[in-house]
Write an enzyme that holds these catalytic residues in place. Sequence first.
Site, PDB file in Angstrom:
ATOM      1  N   HIS A  86     101.571 -57.291  36.216  1.00  0.00           N
ATOM      2  CA  HIS A  86     100.929 -56.083  35.700  1.00  0.00           C
ATOM      3  C   HIS A  86     101.383 -54.831  36.449  1.00  0.00           C
ATOM      4  O   HIS A  86     101.276 -53.725  35.930  1.00  0.00           O
ATOM      5  CB  HIS A  86      99.399 -56.230  35.690  1.00  0.00           C
ATOM      6  CG  HIS A  86      98.720 -56.125  37.016  1.00  0.00           C
ATOM      7  ND1 HIS A  86      98.325 -57.217  37.750  1.00  0.00           N
ATOM      8  CD2 HIS A  86      98.322 -55.048  37.733  1.00  0.00           C
ATOM      9  CE1 HIS A  86      97.715 -56.829  38.851  1.00  0.00           C
ATOM     10  NE2 HIS A  86      97.703 -55.512  38.867  1.00  0.00           N
ATOM     11  N   ASP A 223     100.717 -64.081  37.397  1.00  0.00           N
ATOM     12  CA  ASP A 223     100.834 -62.618  37.492  1.00  0.00           C
ATOM     13  C   ASP A 223     101.879 -62.225  38.540  1.00  0.00           C
ATOM     14  O   ASP A 223     101.544 -61.822  39.649  1.00  0.00           O
ATOM     15  CB  ASP A 223      99.470 -62.020  37.829  1.00  0.00           C
ATOM     16  CG  ASP A 223      99.396 -60.535  37.517  1.00  0.00           C
ATOM     17  OD1 ASP A 223     100.450 -59.935  37.266  1.00  0.00           O
ATOM     18  OD2 ASP A 223      98.288 -59.978  37.527  1.00  0.00           O
ATOM     19  N   SER A 646      97.119 -54.865  44.348  1.00  0.00           N
ATOM     20  CA  SER A 646      97.829 -55.725  43.402  1.00  0.00           C
ATOM     21  C   SER A 646      99.261 -55.947  43.874  1.00  0.00           C
ATOM     22  O   SER A 646      99.987 -54.994  44.146  1.00  0.00           O
ATOM     23  CB  SER A 646      97.845 -55.085  42.019  1.00  0.00           C
ATOM     24  OG  SER A 646      96.558 -55.042  41.461  1.00  0.00           O
TER      25      SER A 646
END
Length: 710
Positions: A86, A223, A646
């Site tokens: 992402h 991810d 992230s």
Amino acid sequence: MILKRFLTLLPGLLLYFSLFADEGMWMLNNLTQENWKRMQELGLELSSEDLYCDSLPSLYKTVVQFNGGCTGITVSKKGLIFTNHHCGYDAIQSQSSIEQDYLKNGFIAHAFEEEIPIPNMYVLYPRGTINITQKVMHNLSPNLSEKEREIAIEQAIGRLQKQFNDSLPHYEVVINSYYGGNEYYANIYQRFSDIRLAFAPPSSVGKFGGETDNWMWPRHTGDFCVFRVYADEENKPANYQETNIPYQPDRFAPISLNGYENNSFVMAMGFPGHTDRYLSSWGIERKIESSNNPRIKVGSIKLDIWKDAMLNNDEIRIQYASKYALNSNYWKNSIGMNRGIEKLHVIERKQELENQFLHWMEQNPEKQAIYSNTLNLLRNGYIGSMEKVKAKTFLSEIFHGAEILEIAHYVHAAGFLRDHSERDTFFDEALAPILKDYNASLDEKVLTAMLGILKNNLPPPFLPSVFSEIDKKYKGNYVQYADDVFKETVLAHPDKLHAALLNPKKFMQIKKDRAYQLSRSVRRTLESIHDSLQADSYKIREGERLFIAGLREMEAGKNLPPDANFTLRLTYGSVGGYVPNDGAWYEYYTTTKGIFEKQDSINPEFNVQPEVMALLHQKNFGKYGNQKGDMNLNFLSNLDITGGNSGSPVFDAKGRLIGLAFDGNWEAISGDLLFENEVQKCIAVDIRYVLFMIDKWGNSQRLLDELQIQ
């Protein structure tokens, strides 16, 4: 003196921060013996110098700030970077088309020459941190107002910034505020701007679960994606050139296939964006009513319109994929935060802390002279600004929701450029990327809905002036008004807009464009509200600065971590599951079994490509598998993370990479305001799943050969 909001203190109540021994997004250069002792108790085997030392190739130098909003980790001597899927989503989307749909099908570069340069992408390598608090604040008079104080500090920072720029010309130095303006540090980086996409799994893997599973556990999401940093022939930062070569870092992170057990030590380094752990109870009340609630209301309608269009048109799906993911994330975060604040009694717990602060101050006459007005400043500033901030949030969400308004804002900015070539460059760099992923007919539907939201939720003093025209000329018919806006505007047409920017007469006509006029009306209202908030903002900033300073005195001897501010931080803890609610238990890891349980061929959020499903079904996991003949996908720990983390590397006790952090959990979204020791969790993708996809799905031996796998 502010009136006590509690008649009595709970006898023997522990000081607030003492309850949360493992909480913390710690500055590496400010770790205390208490921190080191705790990490060693949990299992850390590295020395302090191996973890953090400016003069050595310590582990922290393998971590990068990735493209301004995420984190990445250097995993090879040829500049290979692992981060989250992402985090690379914008880049993957920007290179995708219906013919080459890298979002849907993934991307594999089989040679250096096939790696795709990503325009405007960069990474920052940390090179050191210097405490400059005394240099910033040594001439401050105690009698300055908050406004005067901030001006003096800004001037001091400007002088110091110039000194750093002169003495370190090949580095980027950013001066950051900590502890609400009580401390200042200079963070030194090297910026690399030639970044190329090397590998991305299909979105059905990298985004498995979509928005349904976002912030949720259990998760089964791969991810991750892979980029490479390039440098010039002298291994120095350089803009993209074909002759650039892979960057050779001083150190890169080794990778472990040994995995983890329950209670295994873990730590992560990254660049968390923003927390409000010192926010007052009044600040939280304003966040709920004036920020989160308006954002939820606007987001629900906008996202429904986008999603419907994306499901029915592949071109729109690709155009809006990244925008939808970003907006949906903030929208769902606001919902979860409100829920967590109520369920975990965050406001009441903040009030307890404020009462402790009041009691501590009243027992110390010398402290009263400094802090007596602190809570009054916070209360009056937040309560007094509640309605204005609510209106500002609605208007800001509308401004960014109806994209034509943002396009018009960029056009307005172009008006300050007088040179023909400057406007041409401005169009290519600022407007063309927006218009590439823009659908006017879809935006017209959004604009119609947004205008209705404003009319129904803002009192007349906060409504932009254009509503008078809509009410008078269109009798409040937003459908007809929006139709006329898009029928007449040139702003939604790249060729016409480009020509108008380069022609002075045509550009003057743009200022009469309905879309331009609408954008200006909304923008002017926002500016007016912003100006009216200044007095309350100064009260709040002064109150927060004093409150944080007082808390640190109240907790003298404890190293309280500063709020996140997109600078490098360390968090440490242990692997483990949790109790989400009464009678339930969540295990600390998930396996491929969950993909088969969730797989749904008619739901795009849970529909994994057949070739990936076939690989998983074969169970040929080899060295990537667990002892039960399956393969771990995601795992939980109590690491303290937030947005910006992230892609943060999750290390084991020996400093080996075992995962990439990519999400928090639904039960503790309010953790940005108050760390939830019992339920707050970090969700990470297991590095063995990452390597399995690179190996078995991507057949990318060349990437595996670069890694140091242990």
